[in-house]
Design an enzyme around this catalytic site. Sequence first.
Site, PDB file in Angstrom:
ATOM      1  N   TYR A 148       0.830  -1.209   0.000  1.00 49.17           N
ATOM      2  CA  TYR A 148       0.000   0.000   0.000  1.00 49.17           C
ATOM      3  C   TYR A 148       0.865   1.259   0.000  1.00 49.17           C
ATOM      4  O   TYR A 148       0.698   2.137  -0.842  1.00 49.17           O
ATOM      5  CB  TYR A 148      -0.911  -0.019   1.226  1.00 49.17           C
ATOM      6  CG  TYR A 148      -1.894   1.127   1.282  1.00 49.17           C
ATOM      7  CD1 TYR A 148      -2.934   1.226   0.357  1.00 49.17           C
ATOM      8  CD2 TYR A 148      -1.802   2.109   2.267  1.00 49.17           C
ATOM      9  CE1 TYR A 148      -3.852   2.260   0.419  1.00 49.17           C
ATOM     10  CE2 TYR A 148      -2.716   3.143   2.336  1.00 49.17           C
ATOM     11  CZ  TYR A 148      -3.741   3.220   1.401  1.00 49.17           C
ATOM     12  OH  TYR A 148      -4.649   4.258   1.466  1.00 49.17           O
ATOM     13  N   GLY A 151       2.931   1.399  -3.207  1.00 50.60           N
ATOM     14  CA  GLY A 151       2.014   1.538  -4.334  1.00 50.60           C
ATOM     15  C   GLY A 151       1.525   2.964  -4.484  1.00 50.60           C
ATOM     16  O   GLY A 151       1.482   3.514  -5.598  1.00 50.60           O
TER      17      GLY A 151
END
Length: 327
Positions: A148, A151
């Site tokens: 996360y 990303g």
Amino acid sequence: MRIPRNRILVTGGAGFLGSHLCERLIADGHSVLCVDNYFTGTKENIAHLLENHQFEIMRHDVTHPLFVEVNEIYNLACPASPIHYQCDPVQTTKTSVMGAINMLGLAKRLKAKILQASTSEVYGDPLLHPQPESYRGNVNPIGPRACYDEGKRCAETLFFDYYRQHNLRIRVVRIFNTYGPRMHPNDGRVVSNFIVQALKGEPITLYGDGSQTRAFCYVDDLIEGFVRMMAAPDDITGPMNLGNPVETSIAELAKSIVDLTGSSSRIVHRPLPIDDPIQRCPDISQASALLDWKPRTQLRMGLQRTIAYFDRLLTENGEASRAATGN
């Protein structure tokens, strides 16, 4: 094809933040295309909008190209809680990176404005407090949260490369802890966890000693920040912190929720998760100066509204709640 002047795409539009954004944009008179694959979003979140002629829903995964006609894009698609984004970390990274590429490609073709919902997680476990946008972060690139964190960092990179290379009109906002109605009851986030546990009379799970802090922003305030950022002049690209600069310890939050629910739940302690930040608090001086924005909802008021939502949800689902048990 002539695009309606106010047709807006919201990816992740059936999620917690996305559904509130769709609602706000329609209230402001816009036509909204909501796109979601329902991994964490639900149809119930946007059910009240389905009869509105200004609202359209499409089931789609942003890791695949999308061919629609709009003139503004809010890219919110990505699971945002650890319990969900760690469920399939490869897909989480693909959603952030491929999703950004696909939405940026769409914006480039349409010459549309596009806003990226980034995150305070780009700062990792910060060594600087509070965190200004200039801080580059302290992120573990190979840890369990990296799918996360990294990303979203890569998505920011792509947005600014499209800005420099293609002169795209971009906006990047970094979202700090946000709470409110329509949070997923099993998303593992501290506000929803504590409220559901308190309403069910279950032990409240406190990770660490509770001294770690967060800054909680009510959802309506955050959506106001989104709208103001999109309406700002094109030279205001961000990244822009959006969140509440008032810190609250996790122990204080637990006590407030127990008090507001009238729960008899006891607090139990568990070890801190890996790479869980000790402090997280935004410096919002940019948002204040450039957008004339700051959160206005007091924590107690926001918690009351959120508790009422979860109380109704648990009751409708036939689960024990404060209303059902008389706690």
